[in-house]
Write a protein that holds these residues in place. Structure first.
Motif, PDB file in Angstrom:
ATOM      1  N   THR C 127     -57.176   1.336 -13.981  1.00 55.94           N
ATOM      2  CA  THR C 127     -58.403   1.893 -13.419  1.00 55.94           C
ATOM      3  C   THR C 127     -58.631   1.427 -11.989  1.00 55.94           C
ATOM      4  OG1 THR C 127     -59.317   1.956 -15.598  1.00 55.94           O
ATOM      5  CG2 THR C 127     -60.832   2.205 -13.802  1.00 55.94           C
ATOM      6  N   LEU C 130     -56.316   3.198  -9.676  1.00 55.74           N
ATOM      7  CA  LEU C 130     -56.628   4.592  -9.370  1.00 55.74           C
ATOM      8  C   LEU C 130     -57.888   4.710  -8.529  1.00 55.74           C
ATOM      9  CD1 LEU C 130     -55.453   5.947 -12.715  1.00 55.74           C
ATOM     10  CD2 LEU C 130     -54.741   6.813 -10.537  1.00 55.74           C
ATOM     11  N   TYR C 131     -58.814   3.757  -8.705  1.00 58.02           N
ATOM     12  CA  TYR C 131     -59.970   3.728  -7.808  1.00 58.02           C
ATOM     13  C   TYR C 131     -59.488   3.557  -6.375  1.00 58.02           C
ATOM     14  CZ  TYR C 131     -63.989   3.616 -10.881  1.00 58.02           C
ATOM     15  OH  TYR C 131     -64.968   3.952 -11.753  1.00 58.02           O
ATOM     16  N   ASP C 141     -54.161  12.098   3.128  1.00 62.21           N
ATOM     17  CA  ASP C 141     -54.508  13.447   3.557  1.00 62.21           C
ATOM     18  C   ASP C 141     -54.647  13.510   5.076  1.00 62.21           C
ATOM     19  OD1 ASP C 141     -54.493  14.564   1.099  1.00 62.21           O
ATOM     20  OD2 ASP C 141     -56.613  14.224   0.710  1.00 62.21           O
ATOM     21  N   GLU C 144     -51.351  13.623   6.468  1.00 66.22           N
ATOM     22  CA  GLU C 144     -50.723  14.919   6.263  1.00 66.22           C
ATOM     23  C   GLU C 144     -51.243  15.936   7.270  1.00 66.22           C
ATOM     24  OE1 GLU C 144     -51.275  16.367   2.364  1.00 66.22           O
ATOM     25  OE2 GLU C 144     -49.891  18.030   2.614  1.00 66.22           O
ATOM     26  N   MET C 145     -52.560  15.855   7.544  1.00 62.72           N
ATOM     27  CA  MET C 145     -53.119  16.740   8.562  1.00 62.72           C
ATOM     28  C   MET C 145     -52.423  16.534   9.887  1.00 62.72           C
ATOM     29  SD  MET C 145     -57.147  16.306   8.311  1.00 62.72           S
ATOM     30  CE  MET C 145     -57.974  16.237   6.775  1.00 62.72           C
ATOM     31  N   PRO C 166     -55.205  17.134  14.591  1.00 61.07           N
ATOM     32  CA  PRO C 166     -55.893  18.424  14.655  1.00 61.07           C
ATOM     33  C   PRO C 166     -57.402  18.234  14.738  1.00 61.07           C
ATOM     34  CG  PRO C 166     -55.187  17.958  12.450  1.00 61.07           C
ATOM     35  CD  PRO C 166     -54.617  16.885  13.294  1.00 61.07           C
ATOM     36  N   GLU C 168     -59.823  19.096  12.808  1.00 59.92           N
ATOM     37  CA  GLU C 168     -60.556  18.693  11.599  1.00 59.92           C
ATOM     38  C   GLU C 168     -60.286  17.246  11.223  1.00 59.92           C
ATOM     39  OE1 GLU C 168     -58.324  21.260  11.548  1.00 59.92           O
ATOM     40  OE2 GLU C 168     -56.884  20.967   9.945  1.00 59.92           O
ATOM     41  N   PRO C 171     -63.713  14.702  12.133  1.00 58.62           N
ATOM     42  CA  PRO C 171     -64.820  14.624  11.151  1.00 58.62           C
ATOM     43  C   PRO C 171     -64.388  14.003   9.835  1.00 58.62           C
ATOM     44  CG  PRO C 171     -64.597  16.833  12.059  1.00 58.62           C
ATOM     45  CD  PRO C 171     -63.458  16.069  12.562  1.00 58.62           C
ATOM     46  N   ALA C 172     -63.173  14.338   9.402  1.00 61.78           N
ATOM     47  CA  ALA C 172     -62.709  13.756   8.140  1.00 61.78           C
ATOM     48  C   ALA C 172     -62.580  12.249   8.250  1.00 61.78           C
ATOM     49  CB  ALA C 172     -61.372  14.373   7.757  1.00 61.78           C
TER      50      ALA C 172
ATOM     51  N   MET D   1     -51.251  23.451  12.127  1.00 63.55           N
ATOM     52  CA  MET D   1     -52.336  23.233  11.158  1.00 63.55           C
ATOM     53  C   MET D   1     -53.328  24.373  11.254  1.00 63.55           C
ATOM     54  SD  MET D   1     -51.692  20.604   9.447  1.00 63.55           S
ATOM     55  CE  MET D   1     -53.142  20.599   8.421  1.00 63.55           C
ATOM     56  N   SER D   2     -53.835  24.730  10.128  1.00 61.26           N
ATOM     57  CA  SER D   2     -54.887  25.740  10.135  1.00 61.26           C
ATOM     58  C   SER D   2     -56.178  25.106  10.625  1.00 61.26           C
ATOM     59  CB  SER D   2     -55.086  26.284   8.726  1.00 61.26           C
ATOM     60  OG  SER D   2     -55.455  25.221   7.894  1.00 61.26           O
ATOM     61  N   HIS D   3     -57.068  25.936  11.122  1.00 66.46           N
ATOM     62  CA  HIS D   3     -58.308  25.385  11.644  1.00 66.46           C
ATOM     63  C   HIS D   3     -59.437  25.623  10.665  1.00 66.46           C
ATOM     64  CE1 HIS D   3     -56.733  24.182  15.511  1.00 66.46           C
ATOM     65  NE2 HIS D   3     -55.900  25.192  15.343  1.00 66.46           N
ATOM     66  N   LEU D   4     -59.365  24.952   9.569  1.00 68.76           N
ATOM     67  CA  LEU D   4     -60.426  25.049   8.570  1.00 68.76           C
ATOM     68  C   LEU D   4     -61.597  24.215   9.010  1.00 68.76           C
ATOM     69  CD1 LEU D   4     -58.281  24.565   5.414  1.00 68.76           C
ATOM     70  CD2 LEU D   4     -59.677  26.553   5.856  1.00 68.76           C
ATOM     71  N   ALA D   6     -64.236  21.226   8.634  1.00 65.50           N
ATOM     72  CA  ALA D   6     -63.892  19.884   8.176  1.00 65.50           C
ATOM     73  C   ALA D   6     -64.289  19.663   6.735  1.00 65.50           C
ATOM     74  CB  ALA D   6     -64.575  18.850   9.057  1.00 65.50           C
ATOM     75  N   ALA D  10     -58.049  20.356   4.171  1.00 66.62           N
ATOM     76  CA  ALA D  10     -57.092  20.709   5.192  1.00 66.62           C
ATOM     77  C   ALA D  10     -55.656  20.593   4.703  1.00 66.62           C
ATOM     78  CB  ALA D  10     -57.285  19.810   6.406  1.00 66.62           C
ATOM     79  N   THR D  11     -55.453  20.034   3.550  1.00 66.15           N
ATOM     80  CA  THR D  11     -54.081  19.845   3.093  1.00 66.15           C
ATOM     81  C   THR D  11     -53.846  20.687   1.852  1.00 66.15           C
ATOM     82  OG1 THR D  11     -54.654  18.002   1.717  1.00 66.15           O
ATOM     83  CG2 THR D  11     -54.066  17.518   3.984  1.00 66.15           C
ATOM     84  N   PRO D  12     -52.604  21.082   1.631  1.00 68.70           N
ATOM     85  CA  PRO D  12     -52.313  21.963   0.492  1.00 68.70           C
ATOM     86  C   PRO D  12     -52.766  21.376  -0.832  1.00 68.70           C
ATOM     87  CG  PRO D  12     -50.417  21.758   1.932  1.00 68.70           C
ATOM     88  CD  PRO D  12     -51.420  20.812   2.449  1.00 68.70           C
ATOM     89  N   MET D  13     -52.562  20.067  -1.026  1.00 69.17           N
ATOM     90  CA  MET D  13     -52.905  19.495  -2.329  1.00 69.17           C
ATOM     91  C   MET D  13     -54.401  19.568  -2.583  1.00 69.17           C
ATOM     92  SD  MET D  13     -52.175  15.727  -3.797  1.00 69.17           S
ATOM     93  CE  MET D  13     -50.415  15.723  -3.831  1.00 69.17           C
ATOM     94  N   LEU D  14     -55.173  19.253  -1.548  1.00 67.86           N
ATOM     95  CA  LEU D  14     -56.626  19.295  -1.711  1.00 67.86           C
ATOM     96  C   LEU D  14     -57.090  20.711  -1.995  1.00 67.86           C
ATOM     97  CD1 LEU D  14     -57.987  16.851   0.951  1.00 67.86           C
ATOM     98  CD2 LEU D  14     -58.007  16.624  -1.513  1.00 67.86           C
ATOM     99  N   ILE D 123     -60.501   8.082 -20.402  1.00 68.20           N
ATOM    100  CA  ILE D 123     -59.980   7.154 -19.398  1.00 68.20           C
ATOM    101  C   ILE D 123     -59.783   7.872 -18.074  1.00 68.20           C
ATOM    102  CG2 ILE D 123     -57.893   5.890 -18.799  1.00 68.20           C
ATOM    103  CD1 ILE D 123     -57.930   4.545 -21.313  1.00 68.20           C
ATOM    104  N   PHE D 126     -62.949   7.843 -16.398  1.00 72.97           N
ATOM    105  CA  PHE D 126     -63.194   6.530 -15.809  1.00 72.97           C
ATOM    106  C   PHE D 126     -62.392   6.348 -14.525  1.00 72.97           C
ATOM    107  CE2 PHE D 126     -64.471   5.159 -20.132  1.00 72.97           C
ATOM    108  CZ  PHE D 126     -65.673   4.610 -19.786  1.00 72.97           C
ATOM    109  N   GLN D 127     -61.223   6.948 -14.517  1.00 78.87           N
ATOM    110  CA  GLN D 127     -60.304   6.671 -13.419  1.00 78.87           C
ATOM    111  C   GLN D 127     -60.317   7.758 -12.361  1.00 78.87           C
ATOM    112  OE1 GLN D 127     -56.597   6.062 -15.404  1.00 78.87           O
ATOM    113  NE2 GLN D 127     -57.064   3.958 -15.903  1.00 78.87           N
ATOM    114  N   VAL D 128     -61.386   8.518 -12.278  1.00 83.39           N
ATOM    115  CA  VAL D 128     -61.537   9.607 -11.319  1.00 83.39           C
ATOM    116  C   VAL D 128     -60.299  10.484 -11.212  1.00 83.39           C
ATOM    117  CG1 VAL D 128     -63.416   8.770  -9.916  1.00 83.39           C
ATOM    118  CG2 VAL D 128     -61.139   7.944  -9.456  1.00 83.39           C
ATOM    119  N   ARG D 129     -59.760  10.870 -12.327  1.00 79.38           N
ATOM    120  CA  ARG D 129     -58.721  11.894 -12.317  1.00 79.38           C
ATOM    121  C   ARG D 129     -59.006  12.846 -13.464  1.00 79.38           C
ATOM    122  NH1 ARG D 129     -54.857  10.239 -16.071  1.00 79.38           N
ATOM    123  NH2 ARG D 129     -55.310   8.176 -16.856  1.00 79.38           N
TER     124      ARG D 129
END
Lengths: 118, 178, 367, 475
Positions: C127, C130-131, C141, C144-145, C166, C168, C171-172, D1-4, D6, D10-14, D123, D126-129
């Motif tokens: 835990t 992962l936190y 991220d 990656e940007m 970039p 963005e 702000p991030a 990079m795309s201009h999304l 903020a 901004a990343t593919p995974m997100l 769990i 609890f583990q933010v996933r």
């Protein structure tokens, strides 16, 4: 000598059956206790013998009408409790002795523990 | 009592008990012997159950299968690999004869005696319904002296076991004394 | 007469949950206590230093990603600085700040990983790890940007950085910097007063200050023992001398102190990033330098403070575009050398926690 | 990079995470007939439940075979009907036995499908996933898929392993996990066997697992396994004593070792045992986590130290059986904890309205989720700390508690109608005694002095050993 085997639905388990099982286990226990070289194995034999005796006592307590009903009806059970207690105590001490013997003599082979004093 | 289920239970349990007791003798490896011993203890507990001795059966599981076998496991583990065989000594023939003699004698007595006069079911209905209070009354009433002596014996055995395996040369005495 | 127990050999690794990679410990144990301990490395050896002699300085930067793969930015920075010092290239002003920002972000990410795995080694079922990954993800991220990669960033260049972040990104980053302090407080709340964690880490794996110096430890392992040595203060590179930050120093030198030093350094890194964001000037992010940079004949040892300690590059130039000799001083390798002294006589769980607190990265050890 | 912007990712995974399908979204996009049908279905379900509740409260189905609150009544009606038909007694006996055994077995079996999913989802929260969400709705079939995967795996016997003993433990360890359910009362008259010595039975059954664990570790011919087995055996043997002592307190106070009577006692006095015996409840819960190898006491299978402990070498479904037993034991402990300390199937009169087994199930879930919470939060103890805790802390205080409870039990036997005053005073006495003893013990053992959380010193000084000494001086 051996009674004829009755049909299954007529057969009822009696005191004799329990005594037969008990005798067999006791005999095996005797053989193990006498014949094994390893001290722990000997202890296993002794425990088997004690178990067999417990079975006998309980069987008699269950089947016997020799006691009058009002007078200590489950005396056999109480007796078995004492046997269990003694068995536990005996096992603890005997195993401690086995470990001690091993430490002093580097063996638990009872045939080789032949000095009275070590 | 005479229902086939009961009969079957008796046959299976006694078979397990006697066979695994025999296997304790036959097994070459001490750990195997120990496993069979535990099986024998469990079968014996089942036999106790068939005798309406539920308290004793559970005490049997607790003390024999749970504690004494663990104690034996520790004892086996404390000895080296070379000492873990389950070999027989020179006395195996006399021992077999003696064991067979005792078993035969008991069987003979068991079969030959007419148990009819000693095998009434008088106590069946009255006293085997709740065994625990009766045993408790007996242990703390009629046999209270024996009970106390047994507790003292257990305590002394505990102390003795600890003292026996304690390192007198200043080492730690952990592990073997349970 | 002593209880006759036989010592036995336990192979911890190369495949084991707590060795953080393919690292092997050959442990002689007596019950639960370690009697002897061998560290066996080399399962990840890629002959990086030899390969580097065939490539130009810029081409070598990706190798440093793979060396300390949890702190690629710091390693990148180390090589870029060393090559700049060797060849006399001066990086642009803006790139200096960008380097600081990314190196400190990487430090936060790496410390999160180190502390998370340490607590996992202590037995918390992932835990806290992962936190801490939650924030690490955000940092990755941001990486990656900026440069398209999360782990092997390959971002620093000789004379600057590879890309301008970039729009963005800023702000991030602001959002991250704003929320990080309270997240760190959350970890403190979760862990620092935890009785079990204290019991597992207090007075375990104690390294005295003298031992730490004699063992040439660096990084949080050294500072945990109470020695205030941080290259960012001692010999400031980039623009670290323009920022106001403190060196956290432990008192006891145990696992807990190393853990807490890492936690506190995370806070300091946030402070540094904040100041760098305020002070960053406009301008080009990179100098134009020749593709095949030919430094003059000479040698240089240049070091930076990576999350694991002093990562140093020893470069020898013979005037060709490729270095004649390329050596990486890996902090994990040298920090690990003390494990035998710490582990022998300790119990197995303590040794595992101690190994976790030294925070090794096998890619860096084996190179 | 795309201009999304903020705020967006901004990343593919997100982006992938942000666009993942949700239940709510799927509901919103459903066509109108589906929505109407779903609404009608939900309304009908609610109406049906309301009707059942009305009949229950009305009391017109008490004791009928269709009494929805009690399966036991149904089984009783079935056996009565069979007797009326002239079926032999054996068949009647066997039928009820098979029905009961099927109930117990299917409970554990169903749990092995739901339990891992619940634990993983909880769990994950609890583990933010996210947790398992791929197989079936909400990932519910994940454990099924895992089971199928485990069954397909090759069973590897390590070289040098003891071939006979290697195969026994996965089966043998399952026996106590199933047998333990035999005495748990699910509702009045709804116990598989309401043993007179139920408390003793649970203790005896729990002591059986030790041997299986030991044999598993020994037969694997692996040092990790042996180390894990030795740790587990040492711990189980030690923690059986506090469990026995705390259950002894319960049995003395209720003056019965029959589990149904313990529940009836709590229901009778409208009090949960955890209120009267807080320390016993704590000791039972803590020791149970040690017995069943769960965090924070899972040192027998501490994955960061000894890989998987005593079942390191077991592959395929044999390893799966060990994991299944761990889960099964967790809910068994939940059931025992609820029965002994949380009022069992009673809930202050609620059990007359809704079925008792549902109440017990809820309590089991609560205890289980507590275990999950612990697992998601706490680090692991060390073996010496755990053993020290058992022998130096839990056992002495439990013994003192047993003496105190003995006095209280004899008082209780002499008081005519013990009311809230007597029981309340017992609770206060026990609680204050516990706090007093814990504080006394903590000060005697000086447990808190070595473990102080100190924050690092912040400094601007840079230097070597001398600087280090200079910094440390004021402290």
């Amino acid at each position: 000598m051996i009674p004829e085997i009755p049909a299954l639905d007529e057969l009822s388990v009696t005191l004799a059956h329990y005594l037969l099982v008990s005798g067999a286990v006791f005999g095996i226990g005797v053989v193990i206790a006498l014949a094994k070289r390893n001290a722990v194995a000997v202890l296993m034999g002794v425990e088997l013998m004690l178990n067999a005796v417990n079975l006998t006592i309980l069987a008699f307590s269950r089947f016997s009408s020799a006691f009058p009903a009002g007078d200590a009806p489950l005396a056999g059970h109480a007796f078995v409790v004492f046997v269990l207690t003694v068995a536990a105590a005996e096992a603890a001490v005997a195993l401690a002795l086995a470990v001690l013997v091993y430490r002093r003599r580097e063996t638990v082979d009872l045939d080789r523990v032949n000095l009275l004093r070590w | 009592m005479d229902s086939p289920a009961f009969l079957l239970a008796f046959l299976i349990l006694s078979g397990i008990t006697v066979t695994s007791a025999l296997l304790v003798f036959v097994a070459r490896n001490l750990m195997h012997a120990l496993a069979f011993l535990v099986l024998s203890f469990l079968g014996m507990a089942g036999l106790f159950m068939t005798l309406s001795a539920d308290f004793i059966a559970i005490a049997q599981i607790l003390i024999y299968a749970g504690s004494i076998s663990v104690l034996m496991v520790f004892a086996v583990m404390l000895t080296p690999l070379a000492s873990r065989d389950n070999g027989n000594s020179l006395y195996v023939i006399p021992a077999l004869m003696g064991g067979a003699g005792i078993a035969g004698l008991v069987s003979l007595v068991a079969i030959e005696t007419d148990w009819a006069e000693h095998s009434g079911d008088a106590l069946k209905a009255a006293d085997f319904e709740r065994t625990v209070p009766v045993i408790g009354d007996l242990l703390l009433g009629r046999y209270v002296l024996a009970f106390e002596v047994a507790s003292v014996l257990l305590f002394i055995a505990l102390l003795g076991a600890i003292l026996l395996v304690q390192d007198r040369d200043g080492g730690d005495a952990t592990g073997e004394a349970q | 007469m002593p209880a006759s127990t036989e010592p036995y050999v336990l192979n911890i690794g190369p495949q084991h949950p707590s060795t953080h990679g393919v690292f092997r410990l050959r442990v002689v144990m007596d019950g639960e206590v370690i009697r002897d301990l061998d560290m066996i490395v080399g399962y990840l050896h890629r002959s990086m230093e030899k390969l580097a002699e065939e490539r130009t300085y810029t081409q070598n930067i990706p190798f440093t990603d793979r060396a300390d793969y949890l702190a690629a930015m710091s390693s990148n920075l180390g090589l870029a600085l060393a090559a700049e010092r060797l060849s006399g290239v001066v990086p642009t002003e803006r790139s200096q700040y960008l380097r600081v920002i990314f190196a400190e972000l990487q430090r936060i990410a790496s410390h999160a990983m180190a502390n998370g795995t340490l607590i996992s080694d202590a037995g918390a079922w992932q835990t806290p790890l992962l936190y801490m990954f939650r924030e690490r993800e955000k940092i990755l991220d941001l990486f990656e940007m900026t440069c398209g990669a999360r782990l092997t960033t390959n971002y620093m260049r000789i004379g600057g950085v590879a890309f301008e972040p970039p729009p963005e990104f800023w702000p991030a980053l602001q959002e991250l910097v704003d929320e990080l302090p309270e997240r760190i407080d959350e970890y403190f709340e979760l862990l620092t007063d935890n009785e079990i964690f204290l019991g597992r880490t207090r007075n375990v794996g104690v390294i005295s200050a003298a031992d730490a110096i004699n063992g040439s430890l660096t990084g949080p392992a050294l500072r945990g023992s109470g020695v205030p040595w941080d290259l960012r203060k001692a010999e400031p590179y980039c623009v670290y001398d323009r920022f106001n930050f403190d060196i956290p120093v432990g008192t006891n030198g145990d696992v807990y102190d190393r853990f807490m030093v890492r936690m506190e350094e995370t806070k300091q890194s946030v402070a540094i990033i904040r100041q760098a964001m305020e002070q960053i000037p406009a301008g080009p992010h990179k100098n134009d330098i020749p593709l095949a940079l030919r430094p003059e004949i000479g040698e240089i040892y240049s070091r930076v403070e990576s999350p694991r300690g002093e990562i140093g590059f020893y470069l020898v130039s013979d005037g060709t575009p490729a270095p004649y000799r390329f050596h990486l001083r890996a902090p994990s390798m040298i920090n690990l050398s003390l494990l035998r002294e710490l582990g022998v006589g300790a119990s197995l769980p303590d040794a595992v926690v101690t190994l976790g607190s030294l925070d090794i990265v096998v890619g860096e050890i084996d190179r | 990079m795309s201009h999304l912007p903020a705020s967006q990712s901004a990343t593919p995974m997100l982006r992938q995470i942000a666009e993942r399908p949700t239940v709510r979204g799927a509901l919103m996009r459903a066509p109108l007939p589906v929505k109407v049908f779903g609404a009608l279905f939900v309304l009908g379900f609610l109406a049906l439940n309301a009707g059942i509740a009305y009949v229950v409260i009305d009391g017109r189905l008490d004791g009928q075979w269709y009494d929805v609150r009690d399966l036991g009544v149904g089984v009783g009606a079935l056996t009565d009907w069979m007797r009326d038909q002239g079926v032999p007694e054996v068949a009647v006996y066997l039928t009820s036995a098979i029905v009961g055994a099927t109930g117990v077995l299917s409970l554990v079996g169903v749990w092995l499908i739901i339990g891992p999913w619940l634990e993983r989802r909880a769990i994950a929260k609890f583990q933010v996933r996210m947790g398992p969400n791929r197989n079936g709705p909400f990932g519910l079939f994940q454990s099924l898929a895992d089971a199928i995967k485990l069954m397909q795996k090759e069973v590897i016997i390590p070289r040098g392993a003891d071939k006979i003993l290697y195969f026994i433990p996965p089966v043998f360890i399952f026996v106590p996990a199933l047998l333990g359910w035999a005495v748990v009362p699910w509702a009045p008259e709804m116990t598989y066997t309401d043993l007179d010595v139920g408390v003793l039975f649970t203790i005896a059954i729990s002591s059986l697992g030790v041997l299986a664990v030991f044999l598993a570790g020994w037969a694997s011919n692996n040092h990790y396994s042996l180390l894990g087995a030795m740790r587990t055996v040492a711990m189980m043997v030690s923690y059986e004593i506090p469990i026995s002592l705390s259950l002894l307190s319960v049995a003395m106070l209720t003056s019965s070792m029959r589990l149904s009577e313990i529940v009836a006692w709590q229901s009778n006095y409208n009090v949960w045992m955890i209120v009267i015996l807080p320390f016993a409840a704590f000791a039972f819960l803590f020791s149970s986590t040690a017995e069943i190898n769960r965090t924070p006491n899972d040192i027998g299978e501490a994955e960061s130290e000894i890989v998987a402990g005593f079942y390191t070498e077991y592959s395929g479904m044999k390893g799966g059986l060990f994991m299944a037993v761990e889960l099964g034991n967790a809910i068994l402990v939940g059931a025992l904890m609820s029965t002994f300390f949380l009022g069992g199937y009673t809930m202050f009169g609620l059990e007359t309205w809704i079925p008792g087994y549902l109440i017990l199930l809820t309590k089991i879930m609560t205890v289980y989720l507590f275990f999950v919470w612990l697992r998601a939060t706490l680090p692991r103890f060390r073996l010496d700390q755990l053993m020290g805790f058992a022998w130096k802390f839990l056992i002495p205080i439990s013994m003192v508690q047993v003496f105190v409870v003995a006095i209280q039990a004899s008082v209780l036997a002499r008081v005519d109608a013990p009311g809230v005053f007597v029981l309340g005073s017992f609770a206060i006495i026990n609680l204050s005694m516990t706090i007093l003893l814990v504080r006394l013990w903590a000060s005697r053992m000086s447990v808190s002095t070595i473990q102080q959380a100190t924050k690092p010193i912040l400094t601007q000084v840079v230097g070597g050993l001398r600087a280090a000494e200079q910094i440390r001086k004021p402290v």
